[in-house]
Design a protein around this motif. Structure first.
Motif, mmCIF file in Angstrom:
data_model
loop_
_atom_site.group_PDB
_atom_site.id
_atom_site.type_symbol
_atom_site.label_atom_id
_atom_site.label_comp_id
_atom_site.label_asym_id
_atom_site.label_seq_id
_atom_site.Cartn_x
_atom_site.Cartn_y
_atom_site.Cartn_z
ATOM 1 N N PRO A 17 -17.243 -18.770 -13.036
ATOM 2 C CA PRO A 17 -15.964 -19.186 -12.450
ATOM 3 C C PRO A 17 -16.122 -19.732 -11.031
ATOM 4 O O PRO A 17 -17.068 -19.380 -10.320
ATOM 5 N N PRO A 18 -15.185 -20.569 -10.612
ATOM 6 C CA PRO A 18 -15.193 -21.077 -9.239
ATOM 7 C C PRO A 18 -15.177 -19.915 -8.238
ATOM 8 O O PRO A 18 -14.531 -18.897 -8.464
ATOM 9 N N GLY A 19 -15.925 -20.088 -7.160
ATOM 10 C CA GLY A 19 -15.968 -19.073 -6.120
ATOM 11 C C GLY A 19 -16.919 -17.930 -6.406
ATOM 12 O O GLY A 19 -17.010 -16.980 -5.635
ATOM 13 N N ARG A 20 -17.614 -17.996 -7.519
ATOM 14 C CA ARG A 20 -18.582 -16.970 -7.900
ATOM 15 C C ARG A 20 -19.947 -17.623 -8.085
ATOM 16 O O ARG A 20 -20.040 -18.839 -8.268
ATOM 17 N N VAL A 21 -20.992 -16.830 -8.040
ATOM 18 C CA VAL A 21 -22.356 -17.320 -8.236
ATOM 19 C C VAL A 21 -23.102 -16.373 -9.161
ATOM 20 O O VAL A 21 -22.683 -15.242 -9.381
ATOM 21 N N THR A 22 -24.201 -16.850 -9.689
ATOM 22 C CA THR A 22 -25.126 -15.999 -10.425
ATOM 23 C C THR A 22 -26.528 -16.494 -10.139
ATOM 24 O O THR A 22 -26.714 -17.541 -9.518
ATOM 25 N N THR A 23 -27.505 -15.734 -10.581
ATOM 26 C CA THR A 23 -28.891 -16.093 -10.286
ATOM 27 C C THR A 23 -29.590 -16.648 -11.524
ATOM 28 O O THR A 23 -29.158 -16.423 -12.660
ATOM 29 N N TYR A 24 -30.702 -17.316 -11.279
ATOM 30 C CA TYR A 24 -31.529 -17.820 -12.370
ATOM 31 C C TYR A 24 -31.943 -16.659 -13.275
ATOM 32 O O TYR A 24 -31.917 -16.779 -14.495
ATOM 33 N N GLY A 25 -32.294 -15.534 -12.675
ATOM 34 C CA GLY A 25 -32.726 -14.367 -13.435
ATOM 35 C C GLY A 25 -31.639 -13.761 -14.281
ATOM 36 O O GLY A 25 -31.872 -13.351 -15.419
ATOM 37 N N ARG A 26 -30.430 -13.690 -13.748
ATOM 38 C CA ARG A 26 -29.312 -13.145 -14.531
ATOM 39 C C ARG A 26 -29.029 -14.019 -15.741
ATOM 40 O O ARG A 26 -28.749 -13.519 -16.825
ATOM 41 N N ALA A 34 -35.416 -17.062 -22.222
ATOM 42 C CA ALA A 34 -35.675 -17.921 -21.066
ATOM 43 C C ALA A 34 -36.185 -17.083 -19.896
ATOM 44 O O ALA A 34 -35.891 -15.899 -19.782
ATOM 45 N N THR A 35 -36.949 -17.704 -19.037
ATOM 46 C CA THR A 35 -37.387 -17.097 -17.788
ATOM 47 C C THR A 35 -36.543 -17.687 -16.668
ATOM 48 O O THR A 35 -35.927 -18.753 -16.846
ATOM 49 N N PRO A 36 -36.521 -17.035 -15.499
ATOM 50 C CA PRO A 36 -35.793 -17.644 -14.370
ATOM 51 C C PRO A 36 -36.296 -19.055 -14.060
ATOM 52 O O PRO A 36 -35.505 -19.947 -13.767
ATOM 53 N N ARG A 37 -37.597 -19.259 -14.161
ATOM 54 C CA ARG A 37 -38.160 -20.594 -13.910
ATOM 55 C C ARG A 37 -37.641 -21.608 -14.927
ATOM 56 O O ARG A 37 -37.344 -22.751 -14.585
ATOM 57 N N ALA A 38 -37.509 -21.191 -16.182
ATOM 58 C CA ALA A 38 -36.980 -22.087 -17.216
ATOM 59 C C ALA A 38 -35.528 -22.446 -16.928
ATOM 60 O O ALA A 38 -35.105 -23.587 -17.148
ATOM 61 N N VAL A 39 -34.763 -21.473 -16.424
ATOM 62 C CA VAL A 39 -33.366 -21.751 -16.052
ATOM 63 C C VAL A 39 -33.341 -22.785 -14.932
ATOM 64 O O VAL A 39 -32.573 -23.744 -14.966
ATOM 65 N N GLY A 40 -34.200 -22.606 -13.934
ATOM 66 C CA GLY A 40 -34.281 -23.572 -12.838
ATOM 67 C C GLY A 40 -34.658 -24.953 -13.338
ATOM 68 O O GLY A 40 -34.103 -25.959 -12.892
ATOM 69 N N SER A 41 -35.586 -25.011 -14.263
ATOM 70 C CA SER A 41 -35.994 -26.292 -14.838
ATOM 71 C C SER A 41 -34.832 -26.949 -15.576
ATOM 72 O O SER A 41 -34.602 -28.154 -15.445
ATOM 73 N N ALA A 42 -34.088 -26.157 -16.337
ATOM 74 C CA ALA A 42 -32.933 -26.699 -17.054
ATOM 75 C C ALA A 42 -31.897 -27.245 -16.073
ATOM 76 O O ALA A 42 -31.296 -28.296 -16.309
ATOM 77 N N MET A 43 -31.701 -26.542 -14.948
ATOM 78 C CA MET A 43 -30.747 -27.010 -13.941
ATOM 79 C C MET A 43 -31.228 -28.317 -13.315
ATOM 80 O O MET A 43 -30.432 -29.189 -12.971
ATOM 81 N N GLY A 44 -32.542 -28.444 -13.173
ATOM 82 C CA GLY A 44 -33.107 -29.658 -12.585
ATOM 83 C C GLY A 44 -33.110 -30.852 -13.516
ATOM 84 O O GLY A 44 -33.361 -31.968 -13.086
ATOM 85 N N HIS A 45 -32.852 -30.621 -14.797
ATOM 86 C CA HIS A 45 -32.870 -31.702 -15.781
ATOM 87 C C HIS A 45 -31.533 -31.858 -16.493
ATOM 88 O O HIS A 45 -31.482 -32.187 -17.676
ATOM 89 N N LEU A 46 -30.465 -31.631 -15.761
ATOM 90 C CA LEU A 46 -29.133 -31.798 -16.360
ATOM 91 C C LEU A 46 -28.900 -33.258 -16.723
ATOM 92 O O LEU A 46 -29.313 -34.158 -15.991
ATOM 93 N N PRO A 47 -28.242 -33.494 -17.842
ATOM 94 C CA PRO A 47 -27.981 -34.872 -18.242
ATOM 95 C C PRO A 47 -27.018 -35.572 -17.280
ATOM 96 O O PRO A 47 -26.155 -34.936 -16.685
ATOM 97 N N SER A 48 -27.169 -36.850 -17.185
ATOM 98 C CA SER A 48 -26.300 -37.657 -16.324
ATOM 99 C C SER A 48 -24.851 -37.519 -16.786
ATOM 100 O O SER A 48 -24.560 -37.493 -17.977
#
Length: 97
Positions: A17-26, A34-48
């Motif tokens: 939700p808006p105003g909230r955050v979570t971590t790669y690990g969570r 998935a690993t936290p690194r895999a989550v980070g990779s997925a975030m770095g490769h979001l589709p246009s």
């Protein structure tokens, strides 16, 4: 990364939700392997043109990971009311879920 795993990650991120955050690990713990690194990779490769709130995913230290979009990420979080302390950390009370 398996496309099914990437879709799990994106489905979870879409729920933050808006105003909230979570971590790669969570996020990683909510998936089927998935690993936290895999989550980070997925975030770095979001589709246009995506609508995912990628900016709500931070690292385990409760900080924005330094990357090319870090300044924009902090700006987007601040616009949602997320404050950073003097060390650049987000208050743990804002963690989702």
């Amino acid at each position: 990364m398996r496309s099914e795993l990437r879709e799990q990650i994106y489905t979870i991120v879409a729920q933050i939700p808006p105003g909230r955050v979570t971590t790669y690990g969570r996020i990683a713990k909510m998936t089927d392997g998935a690993t936290p690194r895999a989550v980070g990779s997925a975030m770095g490769h979001l589709p246009s043109g995506h609508e995912l709130p990628w900016h709500r995913v931070i690292n385990a230290s409760l900080k924005v990971t330094e990357h090319g979009g870090a300044v924009r990420q902090r700006e987007k979080l601040r616009a949602e009311g997320v404050a950073f302390d003097s060390r650049g950390c987000v208050n743990s009370e804002l963690l989702w879920p």
